[in-house]
Design a protein around this motif. Structure first.
Motif, short mmCIF file in Angstrom:
data_model
loop_
_atom_site.label_atom_id
_atom_site.label_comp_id
_atom_site.label_asym_id
_atom_site.label_seq_id
_atom_site.Cartn_x
_atom_site.Cartn_y
_atom_site.Cartn_z
N MET A 1 0.84 -1.18 0.00
CA MET A 1 0.00 0.00 0.00
C MET A 1 0.89 1.24 0.00
O MET A 1 1.86 1.33 0.74
N LEU A 2 0.57 2.21 -0.82
CA LEU A 2 1.35 3.43 -0.91
C LEU A 2 1.06 4.33 0.28
O LEU A 2 -0.04 4.35 0.81
N ALA A 3 2.07 5.09 0.66
CA ALA A 3 1.93 5.95 1.84
C ALA A 3 0.81 6.97 1.67
O ALA A 3 0.16 7.33 2.64
N TRP A 4 0.61 7.46 0.46
CA TRP A 4 -0.40 8.50 0.25
C TRP A 4 -1.76 7.93 -0.13
O TRP A 4 -2.72 8.68 -0.30
N SER A 5 -1.90 6.62 -0.29
CA SER A 5 -3.19 6.07 -0.69
C SER A 5 -4.21 6.33 0.41
O SER A 5 -3.96 6.12 1.58
N GLY A 6 -5.36 6.84 0.01
CA GLY A 6 -6.40 7.16 0.97
C GLY A 6 -6.26 8.54 1.58
O GLY A 6 -7.11 8.97 2.33
N ASP B 1 -6.09 12.70 1.49
CA ASP B 1 -6.59 13.83 0.70
C ASP B 1 -5.60 15.00 0.73
O ASP B 1 -5.92 16.10 0.32
N ARG B 2 -4.39 14.74 1.22
CA ARG B 2 -3.40 15.79 1.41
C ARG B 2 -3.11 16.56 0.11
O ARG B 2 -3.06 17.78 0.11
N ALA B 3 -2.90 15.85 -0.99
CA ALA B 3 -2.56 16.52 -2.25
C ALA B 3 -3.68 17.46 -2.69
O ALA B 3 -3.42 18.54 -3.21
N SER B 4 -4.93 17.08 -2.47
CA SER B 4 -6.05 17.93 -2.88
C SER B 4 -6.18 19.17 -2.01
O SER B 4 -6.83 20.14 -2.40
N ALA C 1 22.35 17.94 4.53
CA ALA C 1 21.97 17.44 3.21
C ALA C 1 21.25 18.53 2.41
O ALA C 1 20.63 19.42 2.99
N PRO C 2 21.30 18.42 1.09
CA PRO C 2 20.52 19.37 0.28
C PRO C 2 19.02 19.14 0.45
O PRO C 2 18.57 18.00 0.61
N SER C 3 18.26 20.21 0.41
CA SER C 3 16.80 20.12 0.49
C SER C 3 16.28 19.57 -0.82
O SER C 3 16.62 20.07 -1.89
N THR C 4 15.44 18.56 -0.73
CA THR C 4 14.82 17.98 -1.92
C THR C 4 13.30 18.01 -1.83
O THR C 4 12.62 17.76 -2.81
N GLU C 5 12.78 18.32 -0.64
CA GLU C 5 11.33 18.34 -0.42
C GLU C 5 10.97 19.56 0.41
O GLU C 5 11.84 20.20 1.00
N VAL C 6 9.68 19.87 0.44
CA VAL C 6 9.20 20.99 1.25
C VAL C 6 8.28 20.43 2.32
O VAL C 6 7.38 19.63 2.05
N ASP C 7 8.52 20.85 3.56
CA ASP C 7 7.82 20.33 4.73
C ASP C 7 7.04 21.45 5.42
O ASP C 7 7.49 22.59 5.46
N HIS C 8 5.87 21.09 5.93
CA HIS C 8 5.11 22.01 6.79
C HIS C 8 5.71 21.89 8.19
O HIS C 8 5.67 20.82 8.79
N ILE C 9 6.25 22.97 8.72
CA ILE C 9 6.89 22.95 10.03
C ILE C 9 5.87 22.54 11.09
O ILE C 9 6.10 21.63 11.89
N THR C 10 4.74 23.22 11.11
CA THR C 10 3.64 22.86 11.99
C THR C 10 2.61 22.12 11.15
O THR C 10 2.16 22.65 10.14
N PRO C 11 2.27 20.88 11.50
CA PRO C 11 1.33 20.11 10.69
C PRO C 11 0.01 20.85 10.50
O PRO C 11 -0.44 21.59 11.37
N GLY C 12 -0.59 20.62 9.35
CA GLY C 12 -1.88 21.24 9.05
C GLY C 12 -1.87 21.85 7.68
O GLY C 12 -1.06 21.50 6.83
N ASP C 13 -2.76 22.78 7.48
CA ASP C 13 -2.93 23.38 6.16
C ASP C 13 -2.48 24.82 6.08
O ASP C 13 -2.99 25.58 5.26
#
Length: 96
Positions: A1-6, A8-11, A37-49
């Protein structure tokens, strides 16, 4: 099972997410967690929207996976705890 399956984060990401992501990676070329390390992704410091620049940081893939795993573990533990917590006090503990 993929980590993002199920999930709605991307939407829930803003329409201009690709531009924001590129801007944050330019601003933070080195991982905001390990500082090596070089940054390759962008993270939300505080979880949420909150997708504001102040709540976003460049992060390397291993640090992002570790941070997301910890946050997911805490969220799952909170859901489990609330599922088993009684809704009313035990009858033997009610003061009369």
């Amino acid at each position: 099972m993929l980590a993002w399956s199920g999930s709605d984060r991307a939407s829930r990401l803003p329409r201009d997410w690709p531009r924001r992501r590129a801007r944050i990676l330019r601003r933070d070329p080195v991982c905001g967690v390990c500082q090596r390390a070089p940054s390759t992704e962008v993270d939300h410091i505080t979880p949420g929207d909150d997708h504001s620049d102040a709540n976003l940081q460049g992060i390397c893939t291993p640090c992002h996976a570790s941070k997301s795993g910890r946050e997911g573990g805490r969220a799952a533990a909170a859901r489990r705890a609330s599922a088993y917590r009684p809704t009313e006090p035990h009858p033997g503990l009610i003061e009369r």
